[in-house]
Design an enzyme around this catalytic site. Sequence first.
Site, mmCIF file in Angstrom:
data_model
loop_
_atom_site.group_PDB
_atom_site.id
_atom_site.type_symbol
_atom_site.label_atom_id
_atom_site.label_comp_id
_atom_site.label_asym_id
_atom_site.label_seq_id
_atom_site.Cartn_x
_atom_site.Cartn_y
_atom_site.Cartn_z
ATOM 1 N N SER A 27 0.967 -1.168 -0.075
ATOM 2 C CA SER A 27 0.005 0.026 0.081
ATOM 3 C C SER A 27 0.802 1.338 0.131
ATOM 4 O O SER A 27 0.214 2.231 -0.255
ATOM 5 C CB SER A 27 -0.863 0.115 1.232
ATOM 6 O OG SER A 27 -1.320 -1.054 1.836
ATOM 7 N N HIS A 45 -1.398 -2.211 -7.092
ATOM 8 C CA HIS A 45 -2.050 -1.774 -5.689
ATOM 9 C C HIS A 45 -3.484 -2.181 -5.761
ATOM 10 O O HIS A 45 -4.089 -1.326 -6.416
ATOM 11 C CB HIS A 45 -1.520 -0.695 -5.404
ATOM 12 C CG HIS A 45 -2.104 -0.335 -3.955
ATOM 13 N ND1 HIS A 45 -2.406 1.117 -3.692
ATOM 14 C CD2 HIS A 45 -2.539 -0.924 -2.848
ATOM 15 C CE1 HIS A 45 -2.907 1.085 -2.411
ATOM 16 N NE2 HIS A 45 -3.063 -0.091 -1.990
ATOM 17 N N GLU A 65 -3.704 0.749 -8.882
ATOM 18 C CA GLU A 65 -2.854 1.492 -9.078
ATOM 19 C C GLU A 65 -1.466 0.863 -9.345
ATOM 20 O O GLU A 65 -1.177 -0.237 -8.874
ATOM 21 C CB GLU A 65 -2.161 2.208 -7.765
ATOM 22 C CG GLU A 65 -2.903 3.616 -7.249
ATOM 23 C CD GLU A 65 -2.236 4.213 -6.077
ATOM 24 O OE1 GLU A 65 -2.092 5.296 -5.958
ATOM 25 O OE2 GLU A 65 -2.310 3.517 -5.101
ATOM 26 N N ASN A 114 -2.774 6.188 -0.790
ATOM 27 C CA ASN A 114 -2.738 6.409 0.849
ATOM 28 C C ASN A 114 -2.041 7.433 1.038
ATOM 29 O O ASN A 114 -2.132 8.099 2.352
ATOM 30 C CB ASN A 114 -1.846 4.894 1.212
ATOM 31 C CG ASN A 114 -3.032 3.946 1.227
ATOM 32 O OD1 ASN A 114 -3.925 4.125 1.718
ATOM 33 N ND2 ASN A 114 -2.515 2.797 0.342
#
Length: 284
Positions: free
Chosen positions: A119, A140, A152, A190
């Site tokens: 992440s 991701h 991602e 994130n």
Amino acid sequence: MDIKQVMVIGAGQMGSGIAHVHALAGFEVMLYDLDQASIEKGIQTITKQFQRQVEKGRMTEGEMDITLSRIHQSTELQDAKKADFIVEAVVENMEVKTNLFAKLDDLAPADTILATNTSSLPITEIAAATNRPEKVIGMHFMNPVPVMKLVEIIRGLATADDVYETVEALTKKLNKTPVEVNDFPGFVSNRVLMPMINEAIYTVYEGVATPEAVDEVMKLGMNHPMGPLTLADFIGLDTCLYIMETLHEGFGDDKYRPCPLLRKYVKAGWLGKKTGRGFYVYHK
Ligand code: NAI
């Protein structure tokens, strides 16, 4: 590159979801974990999700059985020798991931791509633990994997163009939308999401509001489908803490300092939904 045999490393929330979507797209999947109980729990989760699809008439029982038969269990890392594509989803810890990637590099065929579902951790550093940094890439997925459309895709410094293109095409085969981002701590998702969650935890820590009130404000006031503390429980508070630490270490700015209350909950083993308690209590 022709991918037939996929290996998923780690059968937790994310690994089981990643195995689910690959099997659904027709790939043979080996679901590997150190812990046999995690694999069984992962397969149970996948089975329940398919059964729900059958009940809703979106899948026949025959299709469910065929899809499930594509998922094989493994507790032998040696099985990496048979994999065309490996995606890792173990705990968000650099040392664990680099150890694992060094071993996978030794075992997997030379042209096998090694992807990580990290992440927030730098892809370049994970890639440097191998002798094939050009074949290492970030992929991701979002939680819950079968539902969320975004993947991602993060290139490390050495990631080859054809590796990027293969993973982009694979993502589309999984019926998901790839978005390319560069290798910076937390990527985009994130880096934007986690400071908001951390700030929500600070508001509880400082007594500004209860978790319920914080979530209600963000749902009704900002139109978020889920409040940040419900989302944190869903992600896993250990994962949230690891990500905040990665942002803090990577950027060095105090604005990324993990809230002490988050640390306290993780130390208590209150990791959110997966352990039955986080900001909320969950009855199994
Ligand atoms: P989890 O705690 O549900 O599962 C982790 C699994 O890895 C466990 O089954 C554990 O037994 C296994 N494991 C640990 N060390 C291992 C090793 N050395 N070899 C094999 N298996 C090992 O964690 P979760 O939530 O599935 O997260 C996994 C990864 O996915 C982390 O890197 C996390 O940052 C990332 N991620 C998590 C998201 C979330 O919402 N939870 C979203 C997107 C990415």
